[in-house]
Design an enzyme around this catalytic site. Structure first.
Site, PDB file in Angstrom:
ATOM      1  N   TYR A 155     -12.986 -13.055   8.136  1.00 52.11           N
ATOM      2  CA  TYR A 155     -14.213 -13.412   7.399  1.00 52.11           C
ATOM      3  C   TYR A 155     -14.440 -14.930   7.443  1.00 52.11           C
ATOM      4  O   TYR A 155     -15.544 -15.400   7.716  1.00 52.11           O
ATOM      5  CB  TYR A 155     -14.066 -12.919   5.960  1.00 52.11           C
ATOM      6  CG  TYR A 155     -15.266 -13.139   5.067  1.00 52.11           C
ATOM      7  CD1 TYR A 155     -16.414 -12.366   5.199  1.00 52.11           C
ATOM      8  CD2 TYR A 155     -15.238 -14.109   4.067  1.00 52.11           C
ATOM      9  CE1 TYR A 155     -17.503 -12.558   4.365  1.00 52.11           C
ATOM     10  CE2 TYR A 155     -16.318 -14.305   3.221  1.00 52.11           C
ATOM     11  CZ  TYR A 155     -17.456 -13.520   3.367  1.00 52.11           C
ATOM     12  OH  TYR A 155     -18.534 -13.706   2.543  1.00 52.11           O
ATOM     13  N   LYS A 159     -17.606 -16.941   9.074  1.00 53.98           N
ATOM     14  CA  LYS A 159     -18.476 -17.780   8.239  1.00 53.98           C
ATOM     15  C   LYS A 159     -18.445 -19.243   8.681  1.00 53.98           C
ATOM     16  O   LYS A 159     -19.442 -19.958   8.561  1.00 53.98           O
ATOM     17  CB  LYS A 159     -18.086 -17.632   6.767  1.00 53.98           C
ATOM     18  CG  LYS A 159     -18.351 -16.231   6.198  1.00 53.98           C
ATOM     19  CD  LYS A 159     -19.839 -15.889   6.263  1.00 53.98           C
ATOM     20  CE  LYS A 159     -20.172 -14.566   5.589  1.00 53.98           C
ATOM     21  NZ  LYS A 159     -21.616 -14.271   5.640  1.00 53.98           N
TER      22      LYS A 159
END
Ligand code: NAP
Length: 247
Positions: A155, A159
């Site tokens: 993640y 990002k």
């Protein structure tokens, strides 16, 4: 607040959470909002509710990992309205585990939805925005992309990738009047964080100097500002909405 009357906006992952709040707020500022999400029924219902509360909205089934589907849906929106002024790349997922135990498929799917989906949807609106000589692309990253987080290497990578992608796109498109910015939320009260164990949520919340979790509307306000004409000299920036959790 700001006037978005006459603008056409596309929001991904719009049927709930932050995407839903962004869609509602853009509509309240006068934009016609194309809410898009994987599940057609859910997003259709969300769009219906925006219309019921006085906004202009339409719902479209769109999976950001399906390149042909994204191009077809954006094509449909362009056919209907002849323009896309605002794109909010909000769709995102988590598949958490420590790197040692992270399955390859969980790495791939998070990168595909969060990062590649942002690229696919951005590319799909670029020609129209260039023709219009203007547009706003706003990509939703995360505080985790800025500071990292144990158990979220996939993640965090997706990002952080969104930040690098956005800064590059901002430079490519500046002369065309198109701005590209990132909003990086901290810990926001949505289904995504409600799924965390209570102890983890409390531990995270205790690290927020402002002393509360953020709301989806806190994020939506930042997005709406970046979508306005008043924000035309802001591009390639990361606007943190994190209660001073990471400065
Ligand atoms: P959420 O409540 O889980 O909502 C995510 C939305 O994205 C859902 O509607 C989901 O659809 C949709 N989606 C998932 N995969 C998709 C795909 N392949 N194509 C299109 N849509 C897809 O999450 P949220 O908390 O609102 O988060 C929104 C964004 O903010 C995400 O990018 C997230 O990473 C970011 N963010 C959230 C937080 C937080 O604390 N909540 C913090 C920082 C950043 P389904 O309903 O079908 O699953």
């Amino acid at each position: 607040m700001f006037d978005l009357t006459g603008k056409v906006a596309v929001v991904t992952g719009a049927s709930r959470g932050i995407g839903r709040a962004i869609s509602e707020m853009l509509a309240r500022q006068g934009a016609l909002v194309a809410l898009t999400d994987v599940l057609g029924d859910a997003v259709g219902q969300a769009a219906h509710e925006v219309v019921a509360s006085g906004g202009k909205a339409e719902g479209y089934a769109m999976d950001v990992t399906d390149t042909a589907g994204v191009q077809a849906t954006i094509g449909k929106i362009l056919e209907r309205h002849s323009r896309v002024d605002i794109l909010v790349n909000n769709a995102g997922i988590v598949r958490d585990n420590v790197a040692l135990r992270l399955k390859r498929e969980d790495w791939d799917v998070v990168l595909n939805v969060n990062l590649s989906g942002t690229f696919t949807c951005s590319q799909a609106v670029l020609r129209a925005m260039m023709r219009q000589r203007g547009g706003r692309i706003i990509n939703i990253s995360s505080v985790v992309g800025q500071m990292g987080n144990a158990g979220q290497s996939n993640y965090a990578a997706s990002k952080a990738g969104i930040i690098g992608f956005s800064k590059s796109l901002a430079r490519e498109l500046a002369v065309r009047g198109i701005t590209v910015n990132v909003v990086a939320p901290g810990l926001i009260d949505t289904d995504m964080t409600r799924g965390l164990p209570e102890s983890v949520r409390n531990e995270w919340a205790s690290k927020v100097p402002i002393g509360r979790l953020g709301t989806a509307d806190d994020v939506a306000s930042a997005v709406c500002f970046l979508a306005t004409d008043e924000a035309s000299y802001i591009s390639g920036q990361v606007l943190a909405v994190n209660g001073a959790m990471y400065t």
